[in-house]
Design a protein around this motif. Structure first.
Motif: not given
Length: 302
Positions: A128, A130-133, A213, A216, A268
């Motif tokens: 996951v 930033n909340g995205n699987r 990751d 971000q 999104t």
């Protein structure tokens, strides 16, 4: 590298029953979804003109990849391939050669699709960001228009294969350099198996996720985003001598326009209130715009 020998008596029921990979199109353009059974049973297989020997079919490519994935990721949840095709090549059987097209019966028609792309999802390997699987996804592209079919069997056939993660929010494919082979040239099925196996075993999923990751942590203010888009639009018109010193950019005006549109409107991945955007969202704006590319160039801009 491990030598893998796959069974030659493959079954149409060789895919597990975990459900089809992704319920949304991973590529749009002018494609539509089909099934492995339809490819295997109903589509013609092109041949090399000089000796009438068949090419490695799209169905065999899919099944071969699926079996290698099942071998490498034994014990994981592996879903049925999601297959999309484009550019139909239509024909008819000899008995119907003089019939008007509108009077042809279904059994008198023949067809195959020049271009095909597929993905195989492994949802039990995921992360996951930033909340995205993100689910591990393996796929490939076979476009007959890239082959020299006016030659003999044994001539090089072209394939594209990849492994990475699919963003389940939008089905964008997140591919890294070590998970992408954009020009796999083979002369037989063993060379194709070796190429797929080599790519999948060399891919480092953990390192890829860590790199994604980290996106971000980098923020572009609006003026830098505008500068990037402006430079990208200028690229196509640069003199050749200037392009030689720059990385190749395969995104065209249409795709760049989609990036800008979604920068403002995507639920999104749009901008922050101050107009800034982090690299994770920007990356997904670009990969999302690439879904409108034709199958044979779908992965070039990744």
């Amino acid at each position: 590298m491990e030598v893998l020998t796959l069974p030659t008596n493959r079954s149409l029921n060789g895919f597990n029953e975990q459900g089809i990979s992704t319920d949304k199109p991973f590529i749009i353009a002018n494609t539509f979804q089909t099934t492995y059974h339809e490819l295997k049973q109903e589509h013609l297989i092109p041949v090399f003109v000089k000796d009438n020997q068949p090419v490695i079919s799209q169905a065999d490519f899919i099944e071969m990849t699926n079996e290698i994935v099942s071998h490498i990721y034994e014990g994981e949840e592996i879903m049925i391939p999601n297959i999309r095709v484009s550019h139909p090549i239509k024909g008819r059987i000899p008995e119907a050669k003089n019939k008007p097209a509108h009077l042809l019966l279904e059994e008198e028609k023949t067809i195959y699709y020049e271009r095909m792309a597929f993905v195989i999802e492994v949802p039990s390997i995921s992360s996951v960001i930033n909340g995205n699987r993100l689910n591990l996804t393996i796929g490939g592209i076979k476009a007959y228009n890239l082959d020299n079919l006016y030659s003999k069997k044994g001539s090089e056939e072209h394939f594209k294969i990849f492994i990475g993660f699919q963003n389940k929010v939008c089905t964008n494919l997140c591919i890294s350099t070590d998970g992408y082979r954009g020009e796999l040239r083979v002369r037989n099925t063993q060379e194709l198996m070796d190429g797929i196996l080599k790519l999948l075993t060399q891919y480092n999923a953990q390192r890829h996720i860590e790199n994604l990751d980290s996106f971000q942590n980098f923020i572009l203010p609006q003026r830098e985003f505008a500068h990037l888009i402006g430079k990208a639009r200028m690229y196509a018109f640069l003199p050749k001598k200037d392009k030689m010193h720059l990385p190749e950019l395969q995104f065209g005006d249409t795709q760049l326009g989609m990036v800008v549109k979604d920068y403002y409107n995507d639920e999104t991945f749009c901008q922050n209130e101050d107009g800034s955007i982090d690299l994770w969202r920007l990356y997904n704006l670009f990969t999302g715009s690439n879904k409108s590319s034709y199958i044979d160039i779908f992965l070039i801009g990744v």
